[in-house]
Each structure stands twice: as C-alpha cells, then as structure tokens.
Design an enzyme around this catalytic site. Sequence first.
Site, PDB file in Angstrom:
ATOM      1  N   ASN A   1     -45.200 -18.548-124.250  1.00  0.00           N
ATOM      2  CA  ASN A   1     -44.649 -19.953-123.108  1.00  0.00           C
ATOM      3  C   ASN A   1     -43.374 -19.307-123.141  1.00  0.00           C
ATOM      4  OD1 ASN A   1     -44.379 -20.116-125.697  1.00  0.00           O
ATOM      5  ND2 ASN A   1     -44.257 -22.557-125.492  1.00  0.00           N
TER       6      ASN A   1
ATOM      7  N   GLU B   1     -42.854 -21.694-137.236  1.00  0.00           N
ATOM      8  CA  GLU B   1     -42.296 -22.967-135.668  1.00  0.00           C
ATOM      9  C   GLU B   1     -43.774 -23.011-135.264  1.00  0.00           C
ATOM     10  OE1 GLU B   1     -42.565 -24.152-132.887  1.00  0.00           O
ATOM     11  OE2 GLU B   1     -40.335 -22.530-132.150  1.00  0.00           O
TER      12      GLU B   1
ATOM     13  N   CYS C   1     -43.510 -26.729-127.412  1.00  0.00           N
ATOM     14  CA  CYS C   1     -43.784 -27.350-127.958  1.00  0.00           C
ATOM     15  C   CYS C   1     -43.201 -28.545-128.629  1.00  0.00           C
ATOM     16  CB  CYS C   1     -43.468 -25.787-129.402  1.00  0.00           C
ATOM     17  SG  CYS C   1     -41.452 -25.144-129.441  1.00  0.00           S
TER      18      CYS C   1
ATOM     19  N   GLU D   1     -35.224 -21.624-136.721  1.00  0.00           N
ATOM     20  CA  GLU D   1     -35.055 -20.323-135.974  1.00  0.00           C
ATOM     21  C   GLU D   1     -33.064 -20.465-135.081  1.00  0.00           C
ATOM     22  OE1 GLU D   1     -38.098 -19.231-133.692  1.00  0.00           O
ATOM     23  OE2 GLU D   1     -39.173 -18.005-135.864  1.00  0.00           O
TER      24      GLU D   1
END
Length: 483
Positions: free
Chosen positions: A151, A249, A283, A465
């Site tokens: 994505n 994640e 997300c 991250e």
Amino acid sequence: MYPELSLYIAGRFIGAQGRRTQAVHDPATLQPLGLLPWAEAEDVEAAVQAAHAAFAGWRRVSPLERSDLLRRVAVLARERAPEIGRAMTLDNGKPLADAVAEVLNAAEHVEWHAEEGRRVYGRVVPGRQPGVRQLVVRESVGVCAAFSPWNFPFGQAMKKAAAAIAAGCPIVLKGPEESPSALVAMARLFHDAGLPPGVFNLLWGVPADISRQLIESPLVRVVSFTGSVPVGRQLAALAGQHMKRMTMELGGHAPVLVFDDADVDAAVALLARLKTRNAGQVCVSPTRFHVQSGVHDRFAAAFAAALGTVKVGHGLEDGVQMGPLIHERRFQAVQALVDDARTRGAELLTGGGHIDGRIGGPTGVRGHFHAPTLLTNVPADARMMHEEPFGPVAALSRFDTVDEALQQANALPFGLASYVFTRSLQTATRVGDGLEAGMVNINHSGMAHPELPFGGVKDSGFGSEGGTESFDSFLSTKLITQI
C-alpha cells in the site's frame, strides 16, 4: 515507460531472463506492465550470505560516514521522485500527487535517520569502587530480514531500510509483488549513492517460502514486518521459535469519535480526505465512525456529501483524488463487508459498489474501482465492525456518553490509530488517556513525521517505525566493566 524489474543481491541487479516470473498489472486498466523475477532458495541464501559478509565491515563504518551516504540517498530520492511516483501510480493505482508525496516523505525519513544515526550514544555509569570503569555501549545487532507492504511500497520499505542501515545493520528486504517498481528504484538509489554490496538486498517470490527461509536462517538476527495481523502472527511465532528480535506494525481498525461539541465541518473535510486516501488501503485509515447522537444526522449527511464529490479515476489523470483498489481480491473483500452490513440492516448513504462506466484506459476495461461508501446504523454484529475493511468504506454508529464512546472504540483487539473530534479540553484529555491505541489524533491527523513513533498496541503490533525508538530493534546493549 514502466521500468524493468529485478532482484538486487550483493550489489547486482538480476533481471527476469531465465527465471520464474510474475506479471505485474495496472489495477486501473488491468493491462500488463512488466514481468517480476522470483527468487529461488539459492537466491535467498545468496542475499543472506551477502548481507552477513557486509555486516563485518558496515558495523564498523563511522556513523558519520553512514549518515553522509544516507543523505546522498535522500538527495537522489527527491531528484527522482517524479519518475518513481509515476511508476508507482501505474502498478499501485494511487494518484500521482500522492505517489510523489510518498517518495518525498520517505526522503525526510532517510535524512532524519541519517542524523539520528550519528547520535546513538552509550553512557558511562560511575563505579561503586575506586578505579572501576563501567561503560554501556550500543552495538549493531546484525542482518535484518524485512517484509514491506504494497500500500505504501516506497515509504514503508524506506523506514525499515534507513533505520537498519543507519544503525549499521545490512538488510534483506522481501518486497510486495503487487507494486514492485518503487523498491527496484530504491535499490538503484542505494546503488548509485555508493552503498557497499550486500548492505541492501531485494527479493521477490513466494512470500511463505521466502519468509520462512529468511527467519530460520541463523545469520538473520532481526525481523521487521508490516502487514496484516494473521500474517504477523505467523511470522512472530516463527521468529519467536528462533529467538529473533522483532518489530511488527500490523493492521488496524481505527475508531473515530465525534462529539456533539466538535467542529463538524472541519471534521468532515479532514475525514473525507483520510478515508479515501489510497482508496482506504491504509492501516491508519479511519474506519469505525462513532458519532454522538446530537450531531449524528448532520455529520452523516455532510460526510456522505463529501465522499460523493471525490473524483475517482486513473491516478495519472488530472484532478483524480482516489484510484482503484490494488486487485480483484481486495475489491471482493471490501464488497463482501458492504453486502454483509446491508444484509444486517445497515443503511447505505452513498456508494456501495463498483463505479459503473469508470474507464481505466484506452481499451475501455474497467479496473478495480470501488465507490467511496458510507453506511449508517451499522449493527454491532456486522463483519465491518470487526474486520479491517482496507478500502474506501466507512461505518457509522451513534453513542450518547463518553464512557459509551470509549467502550465502543476499545471493543476490538486492534490498537493502531484513533481519531477524536471535540472542542472540550476535558473530553480530549479523558478520551486521549482512555483510548487503547498506539496513536491518538485529536482534531487533526499527524502521524507520518519521522521524528514521531509509529506503532500500535494489542493485536496491531509492537515496536516502532519512527522516532528514536525505530533504532531499538537494530541495536543491542553491551555492558563493559573494567578495573
């Protein structure tokens, strides 16, 4: 022109000739773009061996020298952003402006990690006895196996690569086969910036086979994964068996809490942009909209109107705000959630399915375009209220009290992002403290900056991250005592 696709192992680009390949398609036109070479077991082993061999030298390179190289990568990324973005639009579907912005944002992450990598300091702890010296130092862990999603193919992968490389850890990256051009371009950036062979390696192929081989390798010491919760569980279990440190994640199902005292117009404008960004394949996309009863009907009408004005089309067309879903499987998964909610009594306010007549190219073939969709009065047992939709659909329900809002928001095992809209400082403080999420946005959205941590709680993962926390996975702590 769509770029030639390749593997990148030990400083060499390896093309498709003589290999198993996978066709890459434009999700807006369904037309083929190119052939992606798959890695075999021997290629995976070669990449790991190259990374391990490079580790001995790269870990000892001055942090300042590593920083200088990453800064060169950032400069090249900015120069090449238009061409990288165009290819990303072709194989990913997102609008060109968003694709270019992704590259530019990633360049910021590279620069930030380049600078913070200079400051990964240890410390001196005073001894309890005269003449005792106690040093705490931080050292590079070793080879990293990384798995990045389709994505945000450039941005997500660059977060992992920049942090690992700045910390002195070579990386073997398994990229997303659906949208590969951005990572081939990334490999070219590192190559042209002068990164030593083996410090960055890029693989494609059968995900289960490559992930198992990488994680089971005794030479791999770190696992970094961004993707779905089910796959994350499998990789975490495998990494745990082999005592590998991890950053995960994973998916989210972001709640939105809109209170009676909110600025409804401002909330609608922001949420419409966030909901249709990358066709909802994000997300942290807002998905479960819990709206207080006093403004529920007004919000629902305004939000439906805003979604209805979004221009959908091929990402290379002028003015397009939302492109297609990545492939037919994603379209069918999104549609199944919409159909289930309607079957259970949800009311459709806008959208609902494929955009009829949407032309994806000169052949007239329609791509995977799903209309921005808003459902209200969605019952609690609808699948959409429990499964991350990962598409341009939103589910509305109402609440009356703050306690009820928090109960609805925290009801799921996900805990990545959340959104709150209120003018009350008291409400903002209470809800900000009470939400079970790694990131809480109050009256705005601001999660993508490199200086901020990016991660979730509960089933949405662990580790970060972003921010200085992103170095933690790639560094070990050593105590040296001496007399």
